[in-house]
Design a protein around this motif. Sequence first.
Motif: not given
Length: 498
Positions: A307-320, A343-351
């Motif tokens: 909740t303290t990050n309302t923007g994109n993840a700081l380390w972007p995953l490579d969508t390709l 399937d967005t431009g900023d996917p995140i891993c939930l581990k």
Amino acid sequence: MKKSYIFFAALAVTLCLTACNKFLDEEPISSKSSETFWETEKDGNSAVASMYALLRQGMNNGLFHYAHGDLPTDIFSSDRDLGGEDFNYIQDADWSIAIPAASTWRVMMRNRRFDHFYSAIVQANNCLANLPRIPAANFDTEYETSIRHFIGEAYFVRAFAYFYMARVWGGVPIVSDQVSTGLDMTNYQRASAEDVLNKALEDALTAKSYLGWDNVSTVDKHVRANKGAALALLAHIYAWKADYANCELAAKELMNSNYYSYASRTTYTDIFKGNSTEGIFEIAQNSSTEAAAAMIGSFTLKTPYLTTNTGNALWPLDTLTLRQTLFTDRSDLRVQHGFDFFDTGDPICLKYKNLSYTSSGTAVMPLYMSNIIVFRLSDIALLLAEAHAYQGEYSAARDLLNRIRGLAGLGSSTVANADLFEAVINERGKELFLEGHRFYDLVRLAKIKGVYRFGSGGSAKISSSEFQQGKYYWPIDPLLISNNPLFAQTAYWSSEMQ
């Protein structure tokens, strides 16, 4: 390249992980009372437990485990700034930037220094020297079983630390000294990569001979070594040495024990809370006393999970890589339960979404409470498949590969036998995504098959010619060399350091 010095400086404070000019600045926990400490079983247990705490410090320092094992690979994108100048350089495999000697807080410096791991090695040496001093009459449990397990754990931690460093730097000092205070290493040289691996192998084999399957404490089942942890470590050491016949033997012994079982992929992220049925060896940080205020989740999560990050993840995953190389089938349970915004431009891993929040004044701070899962059953099953594929045992390799795919709800692999080794590495990329394995898996793929996949698209990160020159080994920080001129720089980087 974009710069984010304000954030980076704040991050350095948040991490609260400092270094200094002493080669080893972590004092072994038991050293404060070396002459009188080793008297009871409780003393021995405390001394052994402290090895793991020191190991945790090394693996967390500068996000070491993920900065080395995942960041400089094809799973992260260079399209955005990564929230700090040094993380950008690490991600690009540009590890030679100049850093002022006084900037010991810099992430790059901490990731180029191997001294952080020697506190655990020194503590292991102290345990091996002093555990036999404890009288058998001062044990509340059965003496022979407990003392052997303690000794086995010390050999395991020392083996693990040497193997961990050997994969990163190749050659590092081999230290057998027993010391009661800080370690003076000004007269040490870097041993060869082969010698360090052989030392790790020797200690891991000894650990296996001492350890039983059941831990001294059932509470510490996965975060303290047992025979399964020793076998997993042996399998990885042998694979790194390309000794796949012995890798197969170690992995089979672990698998045939039936001591571990696969966790459901419908509750996939529960594995990372720690102590799952398939966990073999983990670094504990899933309690409020072990949780960190800045961990991998700080960089890979966003709201509503962080909740303290309302923007994109700081380390972007490579969508390709994510959508076209690894997870091409959306029915994969690891996609459905291990990611969001896939399937967005900023996917995140939930581990690493297992966290809580604490308040400091008016500020709300997250506490990350996921264990570092070092070895787990799926990892060893796929390592065994890798060993079978290397040795041309294609049916056995395919059976194991399909077992892991089946857990994820996928059908059997149809790749040709000639491509099976790479297919196993690819499956490891899916199953062990963001668990600190990817870089080392890609190194083995490059060594064995001449396939170089450290970057995505037009980003090579490490080219085939650079790989042949040894770029996959990290440089050591020049500060270590200035403190000890006997240290030679890692070969590839000797002419590259700025």
